[in-house]
Design a protein around this motif. Structure first.
Motif, PDB file in Angstrom:
ATOM      1  N   CYS A   1      34.693  40.574  39.466  1.00  0.00           N
ATOM      2  CA  CYS A   1      35.070  40.381  38.198  1.00  0.00           C
ATOM      3  C   CYS A   1      33.904  40.435  37.494  1.00  0.00           C
TER       4      CYS A   1
ATOM      5  N   CYS B   1      30.867  35.394  37.259  1.00  0.00           N
ATOM      6  CA  CYS B   1      29.860  34.425  37.500  1.00  0.00           C
ATOM      7  C   CYS B   1      28.432  34.777  37.061  1.00  0.00           C
TER       8      CYS B   1
ATOM      9  N   CYS C   1      35.613  37.534  47.049  1.00  0.00           N
ATOM     10  CA  CYS C   1      35.250  38.328  45.831  1.00  0.00           C
ATOM     11  C   CYS C   1      36.058  39.356  45.147  1.00  0.00           C
TER      12      CYS C   1
HETATM   13  S1  SF4 Z   1      33.036  35.083  39.736  1.00  0.00           S
HETATM   14 FE1  SF4 Z   1      31.432  36.209  40.675  1.00  0.00          FE
HETATM   15  S2  SF4 Z   1      32.020  35.661  42.823  1.00  0.00           S
HETATM   16 FE2  SF4 Z   1      33.726  34.879  41.850  1.00  0.00          FE
HETATM   17  S3  SF4 Z   1      35.149  36.812  42.058  1.00  0.00           S
HETATM   18 FE3  SF4 Z   1      33.931  37.147  40.004  1.00  0.00          FE
HETATM   19  S4  SF4 Z   1      32.316  38.381  40.911  1.00  0.00           S
HETATM   20 FE4  SF4 Z   1      33.084  37.535  42.645  1.00  0.00          FE
END
Ligand code: SF4
Length: 483
Positions: free
Chosen positions: A319, A322, A316
């Protein structure tokens, strides 16, 4: 153990119910998430190009994790040669102890801090305040929350649950001489003025780290407000803190991860500031800290690393995409979870940082729609992880602790007596066909006795009721009709 205490299942459910009934919260969350989803989509107009870039990001993170111990050693050696003091913290308490020692050594009663989720994880502000040390947030969103005694509800946009009217009232109440205004530019100017004095007075600046480059000993910090640069360059001492998993092998690996991070997080092709910090101030340089420290925090990450089936969690890059795309998170908001990291990433990381028993409800707070896995810029199979954690929560630690799998902390402690008895009864019936047929016969005829209320199941679904005819009966009937 994380500094944050996980809330109980009942509290999570109560929080979620309250959040669903709060139109202001729902409006601000839905509006903000729609905005972020739209901005991200604009940055990735070509899905094939996104997929190619994602493969690169995934490979960089997987490669780094595959040699994590060696890279950490290389990083420590490089940092030491550059004059950075490296500290290892196994737990949140260890990390806080290191901060306290450094603050005492420098006679510092004030620290300024840039945005850092790891510092939230160890509850740094709270721990320092208990020792008489003021640790001031300088990221505007975090500063608003600190003034209001609130917690972040999003890992990128921590104060997303606050409206500009909320901010106006908070500033008016807590900042001396601040007028009551909801003009956004004026509010930012008020916040900045209040923080400037703190930057110049603080002996210690604290920051998080987005990526650590083993090859060069560089700490990479991505931000938009410039407060991170001030925290890491104005005070005499800079203390960076991050999780051990943030190391990458080469400087050239920063570029694809940076492109994925900014586009996925805020829908920006590039952020306003990209800080690459390689050691403290050198002789002849005009600015920068005279002393620099890096605290590398484990706090349960080694457990996720040891378990092959959960290792991808450490890919992770925080970001938040999700979360933005999760139908549960966007409706209940980040504070309902009661953990440092809410939403899908929280559901898969918190069981390692805290323990599975305390956080067992988080992997179930998902519709398994798969959106989180689809948008994750480093290809973490989040839905699979959620299923594995659900399973781990139900299996006894002893059963799963055979190599290569290790038991997670708290694993198997949640199996309820009622569930265990139900499975025993099921096994008994299945191994005695005559008994099973008899029970099915009775269940079909007495199905009108089914209670209309069946615990949590009927809160959102129709009650389960045995069919009036079993499959066996239906097949027998069909055969008779064919004859
Ligand atoms: S989408 Fe979620 S799990 Fe994937 S890198 Fe971003 S914060 Fe991490």
């Amino acid at each position: 153990m994380s500094g944050a205490t996980a809330i109980k299942l009942a509290d999570f459910q109560a929080n979620a119910r309250a959040a669903l009934k709060d139109p202001k919260l729902r409006d601000s969350f839905t509006g903000a998430m729609d905005f972020l989803i739209d901005r991200r989509a604009q940055q990735f107009p070509d899905l094939e190009a996104f997929e190619r870039l994602r493969k690169v990001g995934e490979a960089v993170r997987q490669q780094a994790l595959s040699k994590l111990p060696e890279l950490l050693e290389q990083l420590e050696n490089k940092l030491t040669s550059l004059g950075v003091q490296v500290h290892w913290a196994e737990t949140a308490a260890d990390a806080n102890r290191i901060f306290l020692d450094l603050a005492r050594r420098h006679d510092a009663s004030l620290m300024v801090k840039g945005k850092s989720m790891v510092s939230e994880e160890i509850e740094l502000n709270h721990e320092m305040a208990a020792q008489g040390i003021e640790c001031v947030e300088t990221d505007m969103g975090e500063y608003i929350l600190q003034l209001d005694g609130d917690r972040p509800s999003h890992i990128i946009m921590p104060a997303i649950h606050k409206t500009k009217q909320d901010v106006a009232e908070i500033f008016h109440e807590h900042i001396k001489g601040a007028p009551l205004t909801d003009d956004v530019n004026e509010l930012i100017a008020i916040g900045r003025r209040a923080l400037r004095d703190k930057f110049s007075a603080a002996r210690i600046g604290v920051s998080g780290v987005n990526f650590m480059v083993a090859e060069t000993g560089s700490l990479v910090l991505v931000e938009n407000e410039g407060n991170g640069r001030l925290c890491t360059s104005v005070p005499d001492v800079h203390i960076a803190i991050t999780g051990i998993e943030k190391v990458i092998e080469k400087l050239e690996h920063v570029a694809p991860l940076f492109a994925l991070l900014t586009r996925s997080a805020t829908g920006q092709a590039i952020t306003t500031y990209l800080n690459v910090i390689t050691g403290p101030r050198r002789d002849g340089e005009k600015d920068g800290p005279r002393e620099m420290h890096l605290i590398l925090l484990d706090n349960g990450r080694t457990q996720a690393y040891r378990e092959e089936r959960f290792r991808a969690t450490l890919q992770c890059i925080r970001c938040g995409a999700c979360m933005n795309h999760c139908p549960v998170y966007t409706r209940v908001g980040g504070l309902s979870y009661g953990t440092t990291y809410p939403g899908p990433i929280g559901a898969i990381i918190s069981p390692h940082l805290q323990n599975l028993k305390e956080t067992r409800h988080l992997p179930t707070a998902s519709s398994l729609c798969g959106a989180c896995g689809e948008v994750c810029p480093v290809g973490i199979p989040i839905p699979d992880m959620l299923m594995r954690l659900r399973e781990a929560g139900r299996h006894s630690a002893a059963q799963s602790a055979t190599p290569p799998q290790q038991a997670l902390r708290g694993q198997g402690e949640v199996r309820q007596l009622a569930e265990a008895l139900a499975w025993k009864a099921w096994r008994l019936l299945y191994s005695h066909p005559a008994l099973y047929r008899l029970l099915v016969w009775f269940a079909a005829r007495l199905n009108w006795l089914t209670p209309p209320w069946q615990g949590g199941w009927t809160q959102a679904r129709a009650p389960l009721k045995p069919a009036s005819k079993s499959l066996r009966d239906l097949l027998a009937e069909r055969r008779r009709q064919r004859k």
